[in-house]
Design a protein around this motif. Sequence first.
Motif, PDB file in Angstrom:
ATOM      1  N   UNK A  23      24.859 -13.843  -7.656  1.00 24.13           N
ATOM      2  CA  UNK A  23      23.581 -13.866  -8.372  1.00 24.13           C
ATOM      3  C   UNK A  23      23.143 -15.299  -8.627  1.00 24.13           C
ATOM      4  N   UNK A  24      24.081 -16.146  -9.070  1.00 23.13           N
ATOM      5  CA  UNK A  24      23.759 -17.557  -9.328  1.00 23.13           C
ATOM      6  C   UNK A  24      23.326 -18.260  -8.041  1.00 23.13           C
ATOM      7  N   UNK A  25      24.018 -17.998  -6.933  1.00 23.73           N
ATOM      8  CA  UNK A  25      23.665 -18.618  -5.654  1.00 23.73           C
ATOM      9  C   UNK A  25      22.280 -18.160  -5.210  1.00 23.73           C
ATOM     10  N   UNK A  26      21.994 -16.867  -5.382  1.00 23.11           N
ATOM     11  CA  UNK A  26      20.677 -16.337  -5.017  1.00 23.11           C
ATOM     12  C   UNK A  26      19.592 -16.998  -5.866  1.00 23.11           C
ATOM     13  N   UNK A  27      19.824 -17.084  -7.175  1.00 22.88           N
ATOM     14  CA  UNK A  27      18.849 -17.720  -8.069  1.00 22.88           C
ATOM     15  C   UNK A  27      18.634 -19.183  -7.686  1.00 22.88           C
ATOM     16  N   UNK A  28      19.713 -19.879  -7.377  1.00 22.16           N
ATOM     17  CA  UNK A  28      19.600 -21.284  -6.983  1.00 22.16           C
ATOM     18  C   UNK A  28      18.810 -21.442  -5.689  1.00 22.16           C
ATOM     19  N   UNK A  30      16.598 -19.301  -4.472  1.00 19.05           N
ATOM     20  CA  UNK A  30      15.202 -18.923  -4.746  1.00 19.05           C
ATOM     21  C   UNK A  30      14.463 -20.076  -5.426  1.00 19.05           C
ATOM     22  N   UNK A  31      15.112 -20.712  -6.396  1.00 13.30           N
ATOM     23  CA  UNK A  31      14.488 -21.852  -7.078  1.00 13.30           C
ATOM     24  C   UNK A  31      14.264 -23.008  -6.108  1.00 13.30           C
ATOM     25  N   UNK A  32      15.238 -23.249  -5.228  1.00 11.78           N
ATOM     26  CA  UNK A  32      15.101 -24.328  -4.243  1.00 11.78           C
ATOM     27  C   UNK A  32      13.940 -24.084  -3.295  1.00 11.78           C
ATOM     28  N   UNK A  33      13.802 -22.845  -2.828  1.00 12.71           N
ATOM     29  CA  UNK A  33      12.699 -22.501  -1.932  1.00 12.71           C
ATOM     30  C   UNK A  33      11.368 -22.621  -2.665  1.00 12.71           C
ATOM     31  N   UNK A  34      11.355 -22.181  -3.902  1.00 13.91           N
ATOM     32  CA  UNK A  34      10.127 -22.278  -4.702  1.00 13.91           C
ATOM     33  C   UNK A  34       9.727 -23.739  -4.896  1.00 13.91           C
ATOM     34  N   UNK A  35      10.714 -24.576  -5.225  1.00 15.98           N
ATOM     35  CA  UNK A  35      10.431 -26.013  -5.400  1.00 15.98           C
ATOM     36  C   UNK A  35       9.972 -26.646  -4.091  1.00 15.98           C
TER      37      UNK A  35
END
Length: 142
Positions: A23-28, A30-35
Amino acid sequence: MSEQSTRENSRRTVADDLRQRAIDAYDGARDGVSNAGRKAGDTLSEAPLLALAGGLAAGALIAALLPRSKGETELLRPAGKKLADTARTAVDAAREAGTSRLGELGLTRDAGVETLRSVLKGAGDAARTSADAALTKVRGSR
């Protein structure tokens, strides 16, 4: 507590830990792609020509890496040959016109060599004169 129960608890703990890591890797990610998307949007609005050039360069790189199909070769060969012939003709015409115009202005290869010799001789004379003046000044101050 039995040994089997302890093992099951240990497995659940490991599974929960792995699930939380995923979950943490997925969130990271997703945030990286968003940024990255936000940064790309900012770059596009700040420097659209730079973004266009980057896109063209990326497209050219991808096109260079992909193999050319037989159909592309058959379709593009005549156009490529015509383009190469036209470019060669244009280069020859530009070279001839440029050489002719330089000749009219007296800027030939021989004149260039002579001018360079004159400049080098003048620079040598100036250096010699400067060195003589410095030497005379040093000798006179003794």
